[in-house]
Design an enzyme around this catalytic site. Structure first.
Site, mmCIF file in Angstrom:
data_model
loop_
_atom_site.group_PDB
_atom_site.id
_atom_site.type_symbol
_atom_site.label_atom_id
_atom_site.label_comp_id
_atom_site.label_asym_id
_atom_site.label_seq_id
_atom_site.Cartn_x
_atom_site.Cartn_y
_atom_site.Cartn_z
ATOM 1 N N SER A 97 27.813 10.136 30.895
ATOM 2 C CA SER A 97 26.843 10.271 31.984
ATOM 3 C C SER A 97 26.162 8.934 32.246
ATOM 4 O O SER A 97 25.770 8.230 31.316
ATOM 5 C CB SER A 97 25.784 11.318 31.628
ATOM 6 O OG SER A 97 26.381 12.567 31.344
ATOM 7 N N ASP A 150 23.238 19.420 31.975
ATOM 8 C CA ASP A 150 24.209 18.372 31.667
ATOM 9 C C ASP A 150 25.534 18.944 31.181
ATOM 10 O O ASP A 150 26.490 18.195 30.964
ATOM 11 C CB ASP A 150 23.620 17.438 30.593
ATOM 12 C CG ASP A 150 24.413 16.156 30.424
ATOM 13 O OD1 ASP A 150 24.878 15.605 31.433
ATOM 14 O OD2 ASP A 150 24.580 15.706 29.268
ATOM 15 N N GLN A 154 24.941 14.268 39.375
ATOM 16 C CA GLN A 154 25.205 13.323 38.302
ATOM 17 C C GLN A 154 26.384 12.439 38.678
ATOM 18 O O GLN A 154 27.358 12.910 39.259
ATOM 19 C CB GLN A 154 25.518 14.071 37.001
ATOM 20 C CG GLN A 154 25.754 13.159 35.806
ATOM 21 C CD GLN A 154 26.024 13.951 34.529
ATOM 22 O OE1 GLN A 154 27.176 14.183 34.173
ATOM 23 N NE2 GLN A 154 24.959 14.394 33.870
#
Length: 293
Positions: free
Chosen positions: A234, A210, A284
């Site tokens: 996110s 991430d 993502q």
């Protein structure tokens, strides 16, 4: 020696953070860990949720994919409860759904798939031709040199990851506002040796996956994560684990963003081992707002 002990302690704290406590057969609890942040770091929730799922699956089945949605910001002052749902144990695959819960609300959900080891056709893209980690500056060197000119918020962001060593291939984007290609690469590993347990390495990989992924979508717009008018969050996240790896050995994270539109940025990542093997892929989509939108 003091520096080594401090690094080892930081890595130990990270390993402990990414572990979860079993409180019932399919119920686990994770620490909050990031009390000095505005919200829980997404990589922490990814790593803890994966740890919870792994604890409910036979050890000969390894996780090969994870698909997740971030629903609400996590409270840094409260533990997170992880509820695992046993979806399936088949002849070769197992599936688990994990909900992360705080204050009675679901803040995150993921489905993890596990597979027994099998042999088959083998092919992968080659690692990008970039300098090796030894040719690049360490985080300490960057902070004491040119990186010391970065905004305090950006420096604090990097310093939060004391347990990890990052070596960016190109840091020029931090010092000018040129519109650049939506791509970046950096080498990473933990700053000290990890236990041999594969679950630990999967958790650390999920945690790091991430990092900087959504930030890549800012490059074509001449924006930085530290800009006061930038708001990133996110929305969803996916990881595919292709081949064995160790998160305490150098890995190259190669990131790109093919699209940003509708206040959302979409990003992709590939993780390569030092010897060039593609060990994981990520993707993502995230909210990407500026004050001028």
């Amino acid at each position: 020696m003091a520096k080594t002990q401090t690094v080892e302690a930081a890595v130990g704290e990270l390993v402990a953070l990414l572990n979860v406590e079993k409180i019932e057969t399919y119920l686990f609890r994770g620490g909050c860990g990031t009390a000095n942040w505005r919200r829980v770091f997404g990589g922490q929730v990814l790593g803890q949720a994966l740890a919870a799922a792994i604890k409910t699956v036979a050890p000969e089945r390894r996780v090969h994919s994870l698909h997740a949605y971030f629903l609400l910001p996590g409270d840094t002052k409260a533990p997170i409860v992880y509820e695992v749902e046993h979806l399936r144990d088949g002849g070769s695959f197992s599936s688990r759904r994990v909900k992360a819960i705080q204050h009675g609300r679901v803040i995150f959900i993921t489905v993890c798939s596990f597979h027994i080891d099998e042999t088959g056709l083998d092919f992968a893209e080659k690692r990008p031709d970039v300098p090796g980690p030894e040719a690049l500056k360490t985080a300490t060197e960057l902070f004491s040199g040119a990186m010391g000119k970065l905004p305090d918020s950006m420096q604090r962001f990097w310093e939060r990851f004391r347990a990890l060593e990052f070596r960016p291939v190109d840091i020029s984007r931090y010092f000018d506002r040129k519109n650049r290609n939506a791509a970046q690469q950096f080498w990473f590993k933990t700053a000290a040796r990890l236990p041999d347990d594969p679950a630990v390495h999967f958790g650390v990989m999920a945690y790091i996956s991430d990092f900087a992924l959504l930030e890549t979508a800012l490059a074509p717009h001449g924006k930085l994560l530290s800009d006061p008018d930038v708001r990133l969050a996110s929305l969803d996240h996916a990881i595919w684990f292709h081949r064995p790896f160790r998160a305490d050995e150098w890995l190259l994270y190669s990131l790109d963003s093919p699209s940003s539109a509708g206040a959302r940025g979409f990003c992709r990542g590939q993780v390569f081992s030092r010897d060039g093997k593609l060990v994981a892929s990520t993707s993502q989509e995230g909210l990407m707002r500026t004050d001028v939108d």
